[in-house]
Design a protein around this motif. Sequence first.
Motif, PDB file in Angstrom:
ATOM      1  N   VAL B  12       0.871  -1.164   0.117  1.00  0.00           N
ATOM      2  CA  VAL B  12       0.021   0.041   0.007  1.00  0.00           C
ATOM      3  C   VAL B  12       0.767   1.366  -0.191  1.00  0.00           C
ATOM      4  O   VAL B  12       2.154   1.150   0.586  1.00  0.00           O
ATOM      5  N   LYS B  13       0.395   2.190  -0.562  1.00  0.00           N
ATOM      6  CA  LYS B  13       1.151   3.357  -0.752  1.00  0.00           C
ATOM      7  C   LYS B  13       0.878   4.151   0.631  1.00  0.00           C
ATOM      8  O   LYS B  13       0.205   4.069   1.327  1.00  0.00           O
ATOM      9  N   PRO B  14       2.071   5.018   1.064  1.00  0.00           N
ATOM     10  CA  PRO B  14       1.976   5.908   2.280  1.00  0.00           C
ATOM     11  C   PRO B  14       0.706   6.851   2.441  1.00  0.00           C
ATOM     12  O   PRO B  14       0.202   7.259   1.146  1.00  0.00           O
ATOM     13  N   GLY B  15       0.028   7.036   3.291  1.00  0.00           N
ATOM     14  CA  GLY B  15      -1.374   7.479   3.161  1.00  0.00           C
ATOM     15  C   GLY B  15      -2.476   6.818   3.091  1.00  0.00           C
ATOM     16  O   GLY B  15      -3.760   7.147   3.200  1.00  0.00           O
ATOM     17  N   ASN B  74     -18.066 -11.308  16.813  1.00  0.00           N
ATOM     18  CA  ASN B  74     -17.950 -12.656  17.702  1.00  0.00           C
ATOM     19  C   ASN B  74     -18.984 -13.570  16.742  1.00  0.00           C
ATOM     20  O   ASN B  74     -18.646 -14.884  17.159  1.00  0.00           O
ATOM     21  N   ALA B  75     -19.923 -13.283  16.231  1.00  0.00           N
ATOM     22  CA  ALA B  75     -20.669 -14.085  15.557  1.00  0.00           C
ATOM     23  C   ALA B  75     -19.987 -14.828  14.298  1.00  0.00           C
ATOM     24  O   ALA B  75     -20.371 -15.738  13.938  1.00  0.00           O
ATOM     25  N   LYS B  76     -19.000 -14.054  13.796  1.00  0.00           N
ATOM     26  CA  LYS B  76     -18.021 -14.637  12.664  1.00  0.00           C
ATOM     27  C   LYS B  76     -16.857 -15.262  13.162  1.00  0.00           C
ATOM     28  O   LYS B  76     -16.140 -15.542  12.346  1.00  0.00           O
ATOM     29  N   ASN B  77     -16.747 -14.820  14.620  1.00  0.00           N
ATOM     30  CA  ASN B  77     -15.408 -15.505  14.878  1.00  0.00           C
ATOM     31  C   ASN B  77     -14.196 -14.814  14.378  1.00  0.00           C
ATOM     32  O   ASN B  77     -13.204 -15.504  13.955  1.00  0.00           O
ATOM     33  N   SER B  78     -14.267 -13.618  14.023  1.00  0.00           N
ATOM     34  CA  SER B  78     -13.277 -13.007  13.541  1.00  0.00           C
ATOM     35  C   SER B  78     -12.691 -11.565  14.192  1.00  0.00           C
ATOM     36  O   SER B  78     -13.470 -10.934  14.724  1.00  0.00           O
ATOM     37  N   LEU B  79     -11.575 -10.996  13.769  1.00  0.00           N
ATOM     38  CA  LEU B  79     -10.961 -10.184  14.519  1.00  0.00           C
ATOM     39  C   LEU B  79     -10.710  -9.053  13.270  1.00  0.00           C
ATOM     40  O   LEU B  79      -9.753  -9.749  12.133  1.00  0.00           O
ATOM     41  N   TYR B  80     -10.531  -8.002  13.258  1.00  0.00           N
ATOM     42  CA  TYR B  80     -10.179  -6.823  12.186  1.00  0.00           C
ATOM     43  C   TYR B  80      -9.210  -5.816  12.957  1.00  0.00           C
ATOM     44  O   TYR B  80      -9.173  -5.565  13.956  1.00  0.00           O
ATOM     45  N   LEU B  81      -8.453  -5.234  11.919  1.00  0.00           N
ATOM     46  CA  LEU B  81      -7.681  -4.182  12.268  1.00  0.00           C
ATOM     47  C   LEU B  81      -7.717  -3.192  11.137  1.00  0.00           C
ATOM     48  O   LEU B  81      -7.264  -3.700   9.676  1.00  0.00           O
ATOM     49  N   GLN B  82      -8.257  -2.136  11.106  1.00  0.00           N
ATOM     50  CA  GLN B  82      -8.431  -1.016  10.145  1.00  0.00           C
ATOM     51  C   GLN B  82      -7.355  -0.039  10.219  1.00  0.00           C
ATOM     52  O   GLN B  82      -7.190   0.453  11.579  1.00  0.00           O
ATOM     53  N   MET B  83      -6.496  -0.056   9.240  1.00  0.00           N
ATOM     54  CA  MET B  83      -5.062   0.833   9.394  1.00  0.00           C
ATOM     55  C   MET B  83      -5.417   1.778   8.170  1.00  0.00           C
ATOM     56  O   MET B  83      -5.539   1.505   7.189  1.00  0.00           O
ATOM     57  N   ASN B  84      -5.439   3.292   8.776  1.00  0.00           N
ATOM     58  CA  ASN B  84      -5.503   4.275   7.934  1.00  0.00           C
ATOM     59  C   ASN B  84      -4.195   5.110   8.042  1.00  0.00           C
ATOM     60  O   ASN B  84      -3.472   4.911   9.026  1.00  0.00           O
ATOM     61  N   SER B  85      -4.051   6.085   7.253  1.00  0.00           N
ATOM     62  CA  SER B  85      -2.875   7.069   7.042  1.00  0.00           C
ATOM     63  C   SER B  85      -1.654   6.081   7.207  1.00  0.00           C
ATOM     64  O   SER B  85      -0.778   6.430   8.120  1.00  0.00           O
TER      65      SER B  85
END
Lengths: 107, 119
Positions: B12-15, B74-85
């Motif tokens: 991914v590009k910076p930003g 929790n219903a989907k047994n999933s963890l997320y990390l949204q990374m911006n900037s």
Amino acid sequence: DIQLTQSPSFLSASVGDRVTITCRASQGISSYLAWYQQKPGKAPKLLIYAASTLQSGVPSRFSGSGSGTEFTLTISSLQPEDFATYYCQQSNSYPLTFGQGTKVEIK
Amino acid sequence: EVQLVESGGGLVKPGGSLRLSCAASGFTFSSYTMNWVRQAPGKGLEWVSSISSSSSYIHYADSVKGRFTISRDNAKNSLYLQMNSLRAEDTAVYYCARDLSGTGTTDYWGQGTLVTVSS
């Protein structure tokens, strides 16, 4: 933030050697300390938690001790599969922090 | 058998932005605090973020606060990390890791997903 300083950063040892790694915390963390082993290209593996509790399945040659600000990880008789990098980690307070790592290499 | 499988990494590009996912199986996902930990190439481990079982408690490292958002389904047994900037210094392998009974110690780790921030 709590800083963890490991010593040494690099260690050269032979199979069968007794190895000790030290982790010092910048402030008291009671027994909220864990040790991990990481091999190249792999995820870390938990060895010891609560300073001295051996994680299930970890060989008994690994042991941990200490409380407050000074902790040690000891490998009683180094085996070929133990050559890796070892990290300490505190869970006394957020942010969780890791030591800088100790690389154990074959002499 | 406990399994954690990360996905979503890439170049991914910076930003720019990226969303990491972690699919959990082999345990009752909704009962555990979960963590993201990263490792820059050739460097040590750095804790990134934690989220409690019901999402009531969330913590971030100062280095990502205000840019990254941790969440779970929790219903989907999933963890997320949204990374911006995203910045070049965010380049790392990102690991999803289970917390050992709310102790802040991570007992199971995924295999990691590589995020590269570069123009």
